[in-house]
Design a protein around this motif. Sequence first.
Motif, PDB file in Angstrom:
ATOM      1  N   ALA A  42      12.661 -13.789  -1.709  1.00 40.21           N
ATOM      2  CA  ALA A  42      11.340 -13.264  -1.368  1.00 40.21           C
ATOM      3  C   ALA A  42      10.262 -14.290  -1.711  1.00 40.21           C
ATOM      4  CB  ALA A  42      11.082 -11.963  -2.111  1.00 40.21           C
ATOM      5  N   ALA A  43       9.273 -14.371  -0.838  1.00 43.08           N
ATOM      6  CA  ALA A  43       8.138 -15.261  -1.089  1.00 43.08           C
ATOM      7  C   ALA A  43       7.134 -14.568  -1.991  1.00 43.08           C
ATOM      8  CB  ALA A  43       7.489 -15.657   0.230  1.00 43.08           C
ATOM      9  N   GLY A  44       6.274 -15.365  -2.601  1.00 41.44           N
ATOM     10  CA  GLY A  44       5.271 -14.805  -3.498  1.00 41.44           C
ATOM     11  C   GLY A  44       4.247 -13.968  -2.751  1.00 41.44           C
ATOM     12  N   ARG A  45       3.751 -12.942  -3.436  1.00 41.38           N
ATOM     13  CA  ARG A  45       2.679 -12.103  -2.913  1.00 41.38           C
ATOM     14  C   ARG A  45       1.685 -11.826  -4.031  1.00 41.38           C
ATOM     15  NH1 ARG A  45       4.542  -7.905   1.845  1.00 41.38           N
ATOM     16  NH2 ARG A  45       5.878  -9.366   2.991  1.00 41.38           N
ATOM     17  N   ALA A  46       0.535 -11.346  -3.645  1.00 47.41           N
ATOM     18  CA  ALA A  46      -0.514 -11.124  -4.645  1.00 47.41           C
ATOM     19  C   ALA A  46      -0.082 -10.118  -5.699  1.00 47.41           C
ATOM     20  CB  ALA A  46      -1.794 -10.653  -3.961  1.00 47.41           C
ATOM     21  N   VAL A  47       0.616  -9.053  -5.276  1.00 47.28           N
ATOM     22  CA  VAL A  47       1.061  -8.005  -6.200  1.00 47.28           C
ATOM     23  C   VAL A  47       2.562  -7.820  -6.042  1.00 47.28           C
ATOM     24  CG1 VAL A  47       0.787  -5.610  -6.945  1.00 47.28           C
ATOM     25  CG2 VAL A  47      -1.184  -6.852  -6.004  1.00 47.28           C
ATOM     26  N   VAL A  48       3.274  -7.837  -7.162  1.00 48.39           N
ATOM     27  CA  VAL A  48       4.703  -7.552  -7.171  1.00 48.39           C
ATOM     28  C   VAL A  48       4.923  -6.341  -8.080  1.00 48.39           C
ATOM     29  CG1 VAL A  48       7.006  -8.390  -7.781  1.00 48.39           C
ATOM     30  CG2 VAL A  48       5.339  -9.956  -6.745  1.00 48.39           C
ATOM     31  N   ILE A  49       5.628  -5.353  -7.554  1.00 47.36           N
ATOM     32  CA  ILE A  49       5.963  -4.141  -8.312  1.00 47.36           C
ATOM     33  C   ILE A  49       7.475  -4.107  -8.486  1.00 47.36           C
ATOM     34  CG2 ILE A  49       5.835  -1.623  -8.377  1.00 47.36           C
ATOM     35  CD1 ILE A  49       3.414  -1.794  -6.532  1.00 47.36           C
ATOM     36  N   VAL A  50       7.912  -3.918  -9.713  1.00 48.72           N
ATOM     37  CA  VAL A  50       9.344  -3.827 -10.005  1.00 48.72           C
ATOM     38  C   VAL A  50       9.641  -2.427 -10.509  1.00 48.72           C
ATOM     39  CG1 VAL A  50      11.281  -4.755 -11.311  1.00 48.72           C
ATOM     40  CG2 VAL A  50       9.440  -6.287 -10.565  1.00 48.72           C
ATOM     41  N   ALA A  51      10.540  -1.750  -9.826  1.00 50.42           N
ATOM     42  CA  ALA A  51      11.002  -0.428 -10.257  1.00 50.42           C
ATOM     43  C   ALA A  51      12.346  -0.609 -10.959  1.00 50.42           C
ATOM     44  CB  ALA A  51      11.134   0.506  -9.061  1.00 50.42           C
ATOM     45  N   VAL A  52      12.345  -0.409 -12.281  1.00 52.80           N
ATOM     46  CA  VAL A  52      13.588  -0.526 -13.054  1.00 52.80           C
ATOM     47  C   VAL A  52      14.294   0.828 -12.938  1.00 52.80           C
ATOM     48  CG1 VAL A  52      14.600  -1.124 -15.292  1.00 52.80           C
ATOM     49  CG2 VAL A  52      12.430  -2.163 -14.574  1.00 52.80           C
ATOM     50  N   ASP A  64      -5.141   2.497  -1.615  1.00 54.61           N
ATOM     51  CA  ASP A  64      -6.377   3.284  -1.621  1.00 54.61           C
ATOM     52  C   ASP A  64      -7.559   2.478  -2.131  1.00 54.61           C
ATOM     53  OD1 ASP A  64      -5.009   5.439  -0.621  1.00 54.61           O
ATOM     54  OD2 ASP A  64      -4.743   6.445  -2.562  1.00 54.61           O
ATOM     55  N   THR A  65      -7.305   1.506  -2.980  1.00 53.37           N
ATOM     56  CA  THR A  65      -8.391   0.698  -3.531  1.00 53.37           C
ATOM     57  C   THR A  65      -8.677  -0.547  -2.695  1.00 53.37           C
ATOM     58  OG1 THR A  65      -6.795  -0.378  -5.012  1.00 53.37           O
ATOM     59  CG2 THR A  65      -8.021   1.503  -5.890  1.00 53.37           C
ATOM     60  N   GLY A  66      -8.036  -0.658  -1.528  1.00 51.97           N
ATOM     61  CA  GLY A  66      -8.384  -1.737  -0.610  1.00 51.97           C
ATOM     62  C   GLY A  66      -7.414  -2.895  -0.551  1.00 51.97           C
ATOM     63  N   ARG A  67      -6.335  -2.840  -1.285  1.00 49.70           N
ATOM     64  CA  ARG A  67      -5.359  -3.928  -1.227  1.00 49.70           C
ATOM     65  C   ARG A  67      -4.624  -3.881   0.114  1.00 49.70           C
ATOM     66  NH1 ARG A  67      -4.782  -8.638  -3.674  1.00 49.70           N
ATOM     67  NH2 ARG A  67      -5.201  -7.675  -5.714  1.00 49.70           N
ATOM     68  N   ALA A  68      -4.451  -5.036   0.745  1.00 49.64           N
ATOM     69  CA  ALA A  68      -3.766  -5.104   2.038  1.00 49.64           C
ATOM     70  C   ALA A  68      -2.272  -4.848   1.851  1.00 49.64           C
ATOM     71  CB  ALA A  68      -3.989  -6.465   2.680  1.00 49.64           C
ATOM     72  N   PRO A  69      -1.636  -4.133   2.773  1.00 50.95           N
ATOM     73  CA  PRO A  69      -0.189  -3.877   2.633  1.00 50.95           C
ATOM     74  C   PRO A  69       0.636  -5.152   2.524  1.00 50.95           C
ATOM     75  CG  PRO A  69      -1.147  -2.460   4.324  1.00 50.95           C
ATOM     76  CD  PRO A  69      -2.213  -3.443   3.934  1.00 50.95           C
ATOM     77  N   GLY A  70       0.240  -6.186   3.263  1.00 54.14           N
ATOM     78  CA  GLY A  70       1.002  -7.427   3.221  1.00 54.14           C
ATOM     79  C   GLY A  70       0.905  -8.173   1.910  1.00 54.14           C
ATOM     80  N   ASP A  71       0.051  -7.696   0.993  1.00 53.34           N
ATOM     81  CA  ASP A  71      -0.079  -8.329  -0.316  1.00 53.34           C
ATOM     82  C   ASP A  71       0.912  -7.785  -1.344  1.00 53.34           C
ATOM     83  OD1 ASP A  71      -2.156  -9.834   0.626  1.00 53.34           O
ATOM     84  OD2 ASP A  71      -3.740  -8.626  -0.281  1.00 53.34           O
ATOM     85  N   ILE A  72       1.714  -6.780  -0.977  1.00 55.12           N
ATOM     86  CA  ILE A  72       2.520  -6.048  -1.955  1.00 55.12           C
ATOM     87  C   ILE A  72       4.003  -6.256  -1.674  1.00 55.12           C
ATOM     88  CG2 ILE A  72       2.982  -3.786  -2.973  1.00 55.12           C
ATOM     89  CD1 ILE A  72       0.211  -2.905  -1.977  1.00 55.12           C
ATOM     90  N   LEU A  73       4.722  -6.585  -2.737  1.00 57.42           N
ATOM     91  CA  LEU A  73       6.185  -6.697  -2.702  1.00 57.42           C
ATOM     92  C   LEU A  73       6.751  -5.758  -3.764  1.00 57.42           C
ATOM     93  CD1 LEU A  73       8.913  -8.123  -1.946  1.00 57.42           C
ATOM     94  CD2 LEU A  73       8.349  -9.814  -3.735  1.00 57.42           C
ATOM     95  N   VAL A  74       7.718  -4.931  -3.375  1.00 56.28           N
ATOM     96  CA  VAL A  74       8.345  -3.975  -4.299  1.00 56.28           C
ATOM     97  C   VAL A  74       9.811  -4.359  -4.459  1.00 56.28           C
ATOM     98  CG1 VAL A  74       8.862  -1.559  -4.788  1.00 56.28           C
ATOM     99  CG2 VAL A  74       6.735  -2.159  -3.600  1.00 56.28           C
ATOM    100  N   LEU A  75      10.210  -4.551  -5.709  1.00 60.23           N
ATOM    101  CA  LEU A  75      11.599  -4.887  -6.018  1.00 60.23           C
ATOM    102  C   LEU A  75      12.230  -3.751  -6.806  1.00 60.23           C
ATOM    103  CD1 LEU A  75      11.084  -8.600  -7.184  1.00 60.23           C
ATOM    104  CD2 LEU A  75      11.761  -7.798  -4.909  1.00 60.23           C
ATOM    105  N   THR A  76      13.508  -3.501  -6.561  1.00 62.75           N
ATOM    106  CA  THR A  76      14.249  -2.461  -7.290  1.00 62.75           C
ATOM    107  C   THR A  76      15.446  -3.092  -7.972  1.00 62.75           C
ATOM    108  OG1 THR A  76      15.513  -1.951  -5.267  1.00 62.75           O
ATOM    109  CG2 THR A  76      13.533  -0.632  -5.702  1.00 62.75           C
TER     110      THR A  76
END
Length: 203
Positions: free
Chosen positions: A154-164, A102-114
């Motif tokens: 996984a390759a690096g991305r601008a934003v990485v989110i980790v769900a513990v 919503d704040t303009g970050r591109a989808p391809g910039d985000i990696l989500v790890l669980t």
Amino acid sequence: MPLIPEEPQIHESAQGPRVTPAAGRTAPTPRPVPGPRTAAAPRPGTPGPGPARPTPPAQRTHTAAQPQAPRPAAAGPQVQLIPAPADGALDAAGEAVDLLLDTGRAPGDILVLTTGEQHPWAAHELSFGEESYWAQHDARDDVFYASAASAARAAGRAVVIVAVNGGDDAALAALPLARERAGALLIVCGDPQRINAALSAGV
């Protein structure tokens, strides 16, 4: 000592060419009456406008000649912690993704790890085979979801989110690697005590 006045110096360029009286004449030959002057015919003795002065080379290359200051070493990513229970960490990660988009970050910039159960999207895509699954990761066209155990792949991305959202201490050991993969921002959703302990162990 008295000062001797200097005789005025008259240059031929200012007075025009001198006419020398011919032998046997007692009066100088009268000068012809000049016709009207135009822009193409400047006044005799007055230099006409010369070509435009070129810009000095030093001015044209001044910017390029400036030495470049060394850039400071890039700092690590910003780390944000979102407290959440294990069964709510995945939902917290999803809300973080929505906020970033919503704040303009591109989808391809985000990696989500669980760290525990796979994200439903990852489980669905893996059902078609790992080759097509990782091809989507390499294309970087959308948000990519993966297991924390696959953080090394996984390759690096601008934003990485980790769900513990579960997992043992071995799964949490992927947090320092996730921080290395994050270019600008690392968001970790889960138990703050476990997260801080895992990140501190990886420093």
